[in-house]
Design an enzyme around this catalytic site. Structure first.
Site, PDB file in Angstrom:
ATOM      1  N   CYS A 109       0.850  -1.188   0.000  1.00 21.48           N
ATOM      2  CA  CYS A 109       0.000   0.000   0.000  1.00 21.48           C
ATOM      3  C   CYS A 109       0.885   1.237   0.000  1.00 21.48           C
ATOM      4  O   CYS A 109       2.053   1.186   0.348  1.00 21.48           O
ATOM      5  CB  CYS A 109      -0.878  -0.012   1.232  1.00 21.48           C
ATOM      6  N   ASN A 162       0.702  -0.462   6.237  1.00 19.16           N
ATOM      7  CA  ASN A 162       1.177  -1.232   5.098  1.00 19.16           C
ATOM      8  C   ASN A 162       1.836  -2.481   5.664  1.00 19.16           C
ATOM      9  O   ASN A 162       2.641  -2.373   6.579  1.00 19.16           O
ATOM     10  CB  ASN A 162       2.188  -0.382   4.306  1.00 19.16           C
ATOM     11  N   GLY A 163       1.478  -3.652   5.159  1.00 15.74           N
ATOM     12  CA  GLY A 163       2.064  -4.888   5.676  1.00 15.74           C
ATOM     13  C   GLY A 163       0.967  -5.860   6.071  1.00 15.74           C
ATOM     14  O   GLY A 163      -0.194  -5.692   5.678  1.00 15.74           O
ATOM     15  N   HIS A 200       6.867 -31.971 -26.259  1.00 16.99           N
ATOM     16  CA  HIS A 200       6.739 -32.930 -25.157  1.00 16.99           C
ATOM     17  C   HIS A 200       5.423 -32.763 -24.403  1.00 16.99           C
ATOM     18  O   HIS A 200       5.323 -33.159 -23.249  1.00 16.99           O
ATOM     19  CB  HIS A 200       7.942 -32.814 -24.216  1.00 16.99           C
ATOM     20  N   LYS A 205       2.845  -2.227  -7.661  1.00 19.10           N
ATOM     21  CA  LYS A 205       4.243  -2.092  -8.082  1.00 19.10           C
ATOM     22  C   LYS A 205       5.212  -2.711  -7.074  1.00 19.10           C
ATOM     23  O   LYS A 205       6.215  -3.299  -7.454  1.00 19.10           O
ATOM     24  CB  LYS A 205       4.557  -0.597  -8.249  1.00 19.10           C
TER      25      LYS A 205
HETATM   26  O1  M6R Z   1      10.673  -4.496  -7.143  1.00 17.10           O
HETATM   27  P1  M6R Z   1      11.055  -5.863  -7.655  1.00 17.10           P
HETATM   28  O2  M6R Z   1      11.935  -5.808  -8.828  1.00 17.10           O
HETATM   29  O3  M6R Z   1      11.630  -6.732  -6.575  1.00 17.10           O
HETATM   30  O4  M6R Z   1       9.702  -6.530  -8.098  1.00 17.10           O
HETATM   31  C1  M6R Z   1       9.650  -7.865  -8.503  1.00 17.10           C
HETATM   32  C2  M6R Z   1       8.360  -8.184  -9.229  1.00 17.10           C
HETATM   33  O5  M6R Z   1       7.268  -7.968  -8.378  1.00 17.10           O
HETATM   34  C3  M6R Z   1       8.188  -7.330 -10.476  1.00 17.10           C
HETATM   35  O6  M6R Z   1       9.263  -7.466 -11.345  1.00 17.10           O
HETATM   36  C4  M6R Z   1       6.888  -7.721 -11.207  1.00 17.10           C
HETATM   37  O7  M6R Z   1       7.009  -8.997 -11.733  1.00 17.10           O
HETATM   38  C5  M6R Z   1       6.563  -6.693 -12.300  1.00 17.10           C
HETATM   39  N1  M6R Z   1       5.174  -6.341 -12.230  1.00 17.10           N
HETATM   40  C6  M6R Z   1       6.760  -7.192 -13.668  1.00 17.10           C
HETATM   41  O8  M6R Z   1       6.462  -6.256 -14.633  1.00 17.10           O
END
Ligand code: M6R
Length: 606
Positions: free
Chosen positions: A2, A99-100, A501, A601
């Site tokens: 969040c 958040n968490g 396969h 994100k």
């Molecule tokens: O912040 P991070 O690189 O650790 O995040 C890892 C994944 O959550 C992130 O790459 C996710 O797969 C993206 N939405 C891909 O576009």
């Protein structure tokens, strides 16, 4: 996951928080809310399911005047998406955003007899209730007692009704950053938003309490002793965090890649050779390890797969790529001779963070490749190399991925050099090709309308298969993830030789296939595999290195000629092309490209 914001100062808190929440929306966008301490010292809450724009409408009709407040944009974990489950949550004298995940919230509900008294289904309201239980006029004591009861991860911003103008913050794992800005003090879940307001910030240390007032910020440890914050400087250009005239951040971030790759690579080429001494990486770290293990999630894990292919072929070192979320539970072997590389854009992905801690406990050396300066994964690791991608706002990762790749190329080049796989001339030739990446990638971006045209052919597909071998397969895993997450088309990337396969049973005239052919050593086998799917009726979209040429009698649905680099570097132009393919499918389907459903994100829950 969040987004959290807090402000106390001389300006109107509501407007500052609504603007900040709009920027923070990429962390979660199920619901949003604010609590403001009004001029009469009463804390009032406005919140709703939906986007920040819905909250703004609510506040336009019925706003709250006041100069101190906390705000939140939610990615639902406990409790569905509803007005009641939106943050902030008030219980008695306490208002919180969280958040968490409070893992023991059920025990706490029983222990403090909260069952009948809660308004929402969230674990966050339970945290507010426990704070209220312990609060009898001493906020630090209440916070101290509460955090001892909470199991799990939390970043809490807290207002007490009888302490107007003051915000308290405490955290375990989930981040909080704090700055002096806007004539007061601010806190947020990440620096992307604070960077708009201030050049200096500090990361709230775990289990410390920050007290934010209009006149400044105080920091206390759990014993109530004052502590000094460790101030950091925002390392990226805030101008880069706007959309820059593009309809979506994702397009802008794709287009920025030549520039940010250049900025990631050039300072790390010294005397024509990859050199990581500026990042404090000793050559001994690269020379002495006997194996490498990458821990990462999603796109970052896909970057690791490309790194593995490069390292194994050029350095001849054993390398594994582990899903960070599985790392602790699958008895992976790491020891003092293992170099564990954690890759993460945000540096806050909890699975990656926990994997780093686990690796360290087992004696491994840890190196982080992170985009956000000062992020948890960077701080938890022994060494860090920052990608210079600047803020990445679109949920779908693009420029963070290719700058991660750029760092992996640099690491491979340096490692090959210090371990003797490359002589000086080979190391220089490798660095020269790496420095060509921005110009070659730019050629793909300049031809993006060709890819837009190709994208129309899969707009209505239910399923899209992707096939390639070796490095081409590694790139396609990422291309397929990109397509899935922003277009909602089911897609799978297969090593071409593996399709027969079993999975070839799914290939029909209704399953378009995207094939990438950039590796000379497997080219002819790839063409044979492509013929196998064409024989089952599939139309094939081909991305091929331009110097390979096409067989005269072959029939393609579409072909995109990728500008040529040495095979080991074709990952870069091919990745840009696949990102554009996914982008245009999502755009033409009229979807919210930057905020795909169900995603956030930054993934700070396990
Ligand atoms: O912040 P991070 O690189 O650790 O995040 C890892 C994944 O959550 C992130 O790459 C996710 O797969 C993206 N939405 C891909 O576009």
């Amino acid at each position: 996951m969040c987004g959290i914001i807090g402000y106390t100062g001389v300006k109107g808190a509501q407007e500052i928080m609504l603007d900040a929440l709009e920027i923070l929306e990429y962390r979660g966008y199920d619901s949003a809310g604010i609590a403001v301490c009004g001029e009469d010292s009463c804390v009032r809450i406005r919140k709703c399911a939906g986007r920040v724009k819905d909250l703004r409408l609510l506040c336009e009709k019925d706003g709250i005047l006041g100069t101190c407040g906390i705000g939140h944009t939610r990615w639902a974990t406990h409790g569905g998406v509803s007005d009641a489950n939106a943050h902030p949550h008030r219980f008695g004298k306490v208002t919180v955003t969280h958040n968490g995940i409070v893992e023991n919230y059920r025990d706490l509900v029983q222990r403090y007899r909260l069952e009948e008294r809660l308004q929402s289904q969230t674990d966050s309201e339970v945290a507010a209730a426990v704070l209220d239980h312990f609060y009898s006029g001493d906020p630090l004591a209440a916070i101290r007692k509460t955090v001892l009861k909470l199991k799990g991860t939390f970043a809490l911003s807290i207002m007490f009704e009888d302490i107007p103008g003051t915000i308290f913050a405490v955290r375990n794992v989930s981040p909080i950053v704090i700055a002096r800005a806007q004539g007061g003090s601010m806190l947020a879940s990440d620096v992307t938003v604070l960077g708009q307001y201030s050049k200096e910030y500090f990361v709230l240390p775990e289990f410390y309490v920050a007290v934010l007032k209009a006149g400044g910020v105080e920091l206390y440890d759990m014993a109530g002793e004052t502590a000094e914050p460790e101030w950091l400087t925002v390392n990226w250009d805030v101008d880069r965090s706007g959309k820059g005239g593009y309809p979506f951040y994702m397009e802008k971030e794709i287009m920025e890649q030549p520039q940010v790759i250049r900025e990631t690579v050039l300072p790390r080429i010294q005397g024509g050779i990859p050199d990581l001494s500026g990042d404090g990486i000793p050559d001994s770290l690269l020379a002495d390890c006997t194996r490498i293990c990458v821990v990462a999630c999603g796109t970052a894990m896909h970057a690791g797969l490309v790194g593995k292919a490069l390292m194994q072929s050029l350095v001849r070192i054993h390398m594994d790529v582990e899903l960070a979320s599985e790392f602790m539970y699958t008895d992976v072997i790491v020891d003092e001779e293992t170099l564990v590389i954690a890759i993460s854009q945000s540096g806050e992905t909890i699975d990656t963070l926990e994997a780093v801690k686990h690796a360290k406990k087992n004696g491994a050396k840890t190196l982080a490749i992170v985009n956000v300066r000062g992020a948890s994964v960077a701080r938890a690791s022994d060494y860090v190399i920052y990608t210079n991608a600047g803020p990445e706002i679109a949920v779908a990762s693009t420029k963070a991925y290719t700058t991660q790749l750029a760092v992996l190329y640099l690491l491979t080049g340096r490692m090959a050099y210090v371990r003797g796989s490359f002589g000086e001339e080979e190391a220089k030739a490798f660095a020269r090709e790496l420095m060509r990446v921005p110009e070659v990638m730019q050629k793909v971006l300049d031809r993006r309308e060709e890819i837009h045209y190709i994208a129309r052919s899969i707009l209505n597909a239910q399923d899209v298969f992707m096939m390639g071998r070796g490095l081409d397969h590694a790139i396609l895993l990422e291309g397929s993830l990109k397509l899935k997450e922003i277009s909602y088309i089911h897609s799978e990337a297969y090593a071409s030789g593996e399709l027969k396969h079993g999975t070839i049973a799914l290939i029909t005239e209704d399953t378009p296939v995207v094939a990438v052919v950039t590796q000379d050593k497997v080219k002819s086998k790839e063409f044979s595999n492509i013929k196998e799917v064409q024989s089952r009726g599939a139309g094939v979209i081909l991305f091929i290195k331009e110097t390979f040429g096409l067989e005269k009698d072959a029939v393609w649905d579409s072909v995109f000629m990728l500008p040529a680099m040495e095979d080991g570097f074709m990952v870069m132009p091919a990745s840009a092309a696949l990102q554009l393919l996914a982008y245009y499918v999502s755009l033409d389907k009229g979807l919210d490209v930057d905020k795909p459903r169900n995603l956030a994100k930054v993934v700070t829950v396990e």
